[in-house]
Scaffold this motif. Sequence first.
Motif: not given
Length: 113
Positions: A45-52, A62-77
């Motif tokens: 099942e889907f959990v979270a996504q982050i776009n460009s 998971v809303k309010g409990r999970f946070t998706i983020s990214k570091d473009n320099a490290k190419n890591t989410i």
Amino acid sequence: VQLQASGGGLVQPGESLSLSCKASGIRIMINTLGWYRQAPGKQREFVAQINSGGNTTYADSVKGRFTISKDNAKNTIYLRMISLKSEDTAVYYCHYRRYRDYWGRGTLVTVSS
């Protein structure tokens, strides 16, 4: 494309855990990546996504409990999970889609007392 997820483990209910997914072969800065999970005996099942642009979408569970983020320099989410519940127990997969689905190997998160 390769997606390498890490950070899973065993935690107690109410505790926190962070996952990371390092991508290679793509630039996350211009792509959408996400997290899915598959609990024992259940469908993935889907959990979270982050776009460009850094815009995020979450499953209601998971809303309010999970946070998706990214570091473009490290190419890591990342997926920061707080207030974990037993029902969050699953193998968590990093995901990318372009013409087809790409999945990381998965990392196991176990929430148990």
